[in-house]
Scaffold this motif. Structure first.
Motif, PDB file in Angstrom:
ATOM      1  N   THR B  61      13.236  -6.718   0.476  1.00 15.17           N
ATOM      2  CA  THR B  61      12.651  -6.608   1.813  1.00 15.17           C
ATOM      3  C   THR B  61      13.083  -7.780   2.689  1.00 15.17           C
ATOM      4  O   THR B  61      13.408  -7.608   3.863  1.00 15.17           O
ATOM      5  CB  THR B  61      11.108  -6.548   1.714  1.00 15.17           C
ATOM      6  OG1 THR B  61      10.758  -5.363   1.009  1.00 15.17           O
ATOM      7  CG2 THR B  61      10.457  -6.532   3.076  1.00 15.17           C
ATOM      8  N   GLN B 101       9.096  -0.889   4.806  1.00 18.98           N
ATOM      9  CA  GLN B 101       8.386  -0.638   3.556  1.00 18.98           C
ATOM     10  C   GLN B 101       6.940  -0.237   3.836  1.00 18.98           C
ATOM     11  O   GLN B 101       6.409   0.681   3.239  1.00 18.98           O
ATOM     12  CB  GLN B 101       8.430  -1.902   2.697  1.00 18.98           C
ATOM     13  CG  GLN B 101       7.717  -1.746   1.372  1.00 18.98           C
ATOM     14  CD  GLN B 101       7.964  -2.944   0.456  1.00 18.98           C
ATOM     15  OE1 GLN B 101       8.897  -3.706   0.633  1.00 18.98           O
ATOM     16  NE2 GLN B 101       7.125  -3.102  -0.540  1.00 18.98           N
ATOM     17  N   ASP B 177      13.673   0.759   3.796  1.00 18.83           N
ATOM     18  CA  ASP B 177      13.087  -0.113   2.781  1.00 18.83           C
ATOM     19  C   ASP B 177      12.084   0.705   1.971  1.00 18.83           C
ATOM     20  O   ASP B 177      11.008   1.022   2.468  1.00 18.83           O
ATOM     21  CB  ASP B 177      12.409  -1.316   3.448  1.00 18.83           C
ATOM     22  CG  ASP B 177      12.141  -2.441   2.460  1.00 18.83           C
ATOM     23  OD1 ASP B 177      12.423  -2.268   1.261  1.00 18.83           O
ATOM     24  OD2 ASP B 177      11.652  -3.496   2.903  1.00 18.83           O
ATOM     25  N   GLU B 178      12.439   1.051   0.764  1.00 16.50           N
ATOM     26  CA  GLU B 178      11.598   1.867  -0.125  1.00 16.50           C
ATOM     27  C   GLU B 178      11.149   3.151   0.577  1.00 16.50           C
ATOM     28  O   GLU B 178       9.947   3.373   0.763  1.00 16.50           O
ATOM     29  CB  GLU B 178      10.353   1.076  -0.560  1.00 16.50           C
ATOM     30  CG  GLU B 178      10.653  -0.322  -1.043  1.00 16.50           C
ATOM     31  CD  GLU B 178      10.751  -0.398  -2.559  1.00 16.50           C
ATOM     32  OE1 GLU B 178      10.700   0.648  -3.219  1.00 16.50           O
ATOM     33  OE2 GLU B 178      10.918  -1.525  -3.067  1.00 16.50           O
TER      34      GLU B 178
HETATM   35 MG   LIG Z   1      10.040  -4.869  -0.777  1.00 12.73          MG
END
Ligand SMILES: [Mg+2]
Ligand SMILES: Nc1ncnc2c1ncn2[C@@H]1O[C@H](COP(=O)(O)OP(=O)(O)O)[C@@H](O)[C@H]1O
Lengths: 260, 319
Positions: B61, B101, B177-178
């Motif tokens: 991240t 995220q 992000d994810e």
């Molecule tokens: Mg992360």
């Protein structure tokens, strides 16, 4: 220079528009209080208490507190917007995070929030002005100048609020400025009784450092159409300069908190 | 969504002659005394899906946030579209699509309003914004939800709406992000389908994940990151071949089997009551274990990115 000195751009207005859109989505909740509140105060304090107080320096009590009610609404509308509401957007809703992932910079975001806080001051005090005009307790046309002035006063309180928001670890710690700063100021800024009845040092203190005292001075000059030029200009200059400084200081503090 | 005129993956052109979309050299990020990203270098080329794989706290991240120009690097250089992230944040961010995220949709607005308000931040004219928003909601299968407030969406819908939001400015680089964190399998598969479609349109995509299967399915190239460092870089299948072998022999880890493996001299790892052995001739090894070591059971399976991942980052728990 941008790296060291916070310079917002015109994109700040995009943030302002976002807040405006949310405000008008829920205008029913937002608009009733500014009309009802002054009526309550006018009836209870202006006419109720005013019965016993009579005149203050030849001015009926209700006309004496009318500008104070305006000044307080400017303060509350902007201060609470840029403390609790801004904190919720920053911390809980992650609205700022979403915004800075676009061409907006953090400077733009905070500047937009401050401008919106100022706009709320204008909206609420203008609504209140309508009520006060209806009651015939403010002078016209000079009172109309309260409208543009409320934006400046709102920007001042937004800047103060944003500094607290920037250093507040949690939303609960915002209660400290709300109770220890706003509440005493609400009482001791020449709002419901003239500063002149207080001990000398407190008078000096109020006129030197209390933002609301300056805002009350200017607003009262406008609604009574009675101007003592030195005091008026002093307060106006005080507001303008502190407002300018805090505009940049609050952006700087927010940047320090958020850019990591 | 990437319009045809905006396609970044120019076909037929040699990769090596094109300049990278992202170039990181000795990139470092400290949070106080914590070194979150420790001297990493990588390049992402136009049109590729590039993955950052790593356990929690690896620094994924943090790396994404530096690329998004919201977190200034402590050291090293980082350029996106050939521009330095420190000097040209607004010019870079104009062409980025970000899926963070943490879901940060605006709860004060409905789905379509979220897209329209976001479009305004990019200076997209209102009419154009509405067209794009409607098209994107359709693409993400969210048309019926257009006027629903954010609170009324499931987790999968929220992630898809964020992806739609990330596409509103026709980005030249998507940073995810994810993207499927916390989704159930159905929602995850739908998300993968959408990402595959975007990849097919020639988009350049950077994604982080700790789901091995996700990386294996989506990424052309990836790095495995741990404790702020990049451990390996390569194409998923190459990494499997290099670090795990095409096939892996798995057996019960009885002392007898382990003694046997010691004898053969092949590399093996004991995990709980199982043992994994790596060999050039996995089937021969399996037969030998079966014939001579009296295992409860033994089988040969395909090597996966998970094997690479675990052998590189270890098995201790990260939280
Ligand atoms: Mg992360
Ligand atoms: N804002 C922050 N302040 C201090 N440390 C942080 C911050 N953000 C992340 N870290 C630390 O940096 C390291 C990398 O975190 P992160 O980039 O979020 O990893 P990942 O995304 O791979 O899980 C972790 O050790 C984390 O605790």
């Amino acid at each position: 220079m941008r790296r060291y000195f916070p310079v917002p751009t015109r994109l700040a207005w995009k943030v302002w528009r976002r807040n405006r859109d949310v405000f008008f989505k829920t205008y029913r909740v937002n608009f009733l209080p500014p009309f009802i509140e002054p009526v309550l105060y006018l009836l209870a304090l202006g006419y109720g208490l005013g019965m016993f107080v009579g005149d203050i320096g030849g001015v009926p009590y209700v006309s004496f507190i009318a500008p104070a009610l305006l000044a307080i609404s400017m303060m509350n509308a902007s201060f609470f917007e840029c403390t609790y509401s801004s904190f919720v957007r920053m911390y809980y809703q992650k609205t700022y995070d979403a915004m800075v992932a676009t061409p907006l910079s953090i400077e733009d975001v905070i500047a937009g929030e401050l401008l919106w806080g100022a706009t709320r001051s204008l909206i609420y005090s203008s609504a209140m002005l309508v009520v006060l005009v209806a009651f015939g307790v403010v002078a016209l046309p000079s009172s109309l100048l309260v409208i543009p002035f409320s934006f400046l006063a709102g920007l001042l309180f937004s800047g103060i609020a944003m500094c607290f928001t920037a250093v507040s670890p949690t939303i609960d710690t915002l209660n400290y400025p709300a109770f220890l700063f706003i509440t005493p100021m609400f009482l001791f800024s020449g709002t419901f009784f003239p500063l002149s009845v207080l001990p000398g040092p407190i008078q000096v203190f109020a006129m030197a450092v209390l933002p609301l005292a300056q805002v009350v001075t200017v607003t009262r000059s406008l609604t009574l159409a009675e101007l003592s030029p030195v005091l008026f200009l002093y307060s106006l200059a005080w507001i303008a300069s502190v407002c300018t400084v805090l505009f940049f200081v609050s952006i700087h503090l927010m940047k320090r908190r958020l850019v990591i | 969504m990437q319009g045809s005129e905006e396609t970044t993956g120019v076909e037929g052109e040699d990769k090596s002659t094109r300049s990278p979309i992202i170039r990181a050299r000795d990139l470092v990020k400290n949070y106080g005394n914590v070194r979150a990203v420790d001297t990493i270098s990588f390049e992402v080329m136009p049109g590729e899906v590039f993955g950052f794989l790593g356990p929690n706290g690896a620094g994924k991240t943090t790396t994404m946030r530096m690329i998004q120009c919201v977190s200034p690097p402590t050291g090293g250089t980082l350029s996106v579209f050939g521009l330095d992230v420190r000097d040209h944040p607004a010019d870079i961010k104009k062409w980025l699509g970000i899926v963070p995220q943490e879901t940060n949709l605006d709860p004060d607005f409905t789905c379509i309003e979220n897209l329209l308000v976001y479009a305004r931040y990019f200076d997209i004219p209102a009419k154009e914004a509405r067209q794009r928003a409607e098209k994107l909601l359709a693409f993400m299968q969210l048309e019926e939800k257009a006027d629903v407030p954010i609170d009324g969406l499931s987790g999968g819908m929220k992630r898809r709406l964020i992806l739609a939001r990330a596409l509103i400015n026709n980005p030249r680089l998507l940073v995810l992000d994810e993207p499927t964190i916390g989704l159930d399998p159905q929602a995850r598969h739908l998300m993968w389908e959408k990402l595959k479609a975007l990849q097919g349109m020639g988009n350049t995509i950077l994604l982080t994940t700790h789901y091995l299967e996700e990386a294996e399915r989506l990424c052309n190239r990836l790095v495995i990151m741990d404790r702020g460092k990049i451990l390996v870089e390569g194409e998923p299948m190459d990494l499997v071949r290099r670090y795990a072998g095409d096939e892996i022999v798995e057996s019960e880890g009885s002392p007898q089997v382990i003694a046997c493996l010691e004898e053969t001299g092949c590399r093996y790892e004991v995990h709980g009551d199982m043992v994994q052995a790596f060999s050039d001739q996995p089937r021969v090894l399996a037969k030998r274990i079966l014939d001579t070591c009296n295992p409860g059971r033994v089988f040969v399976r395909r090597g996966t990115l998970e094997d690479v991942f675990l052998s590189l980052t270890g098995r201790d728990l990260r939280e």
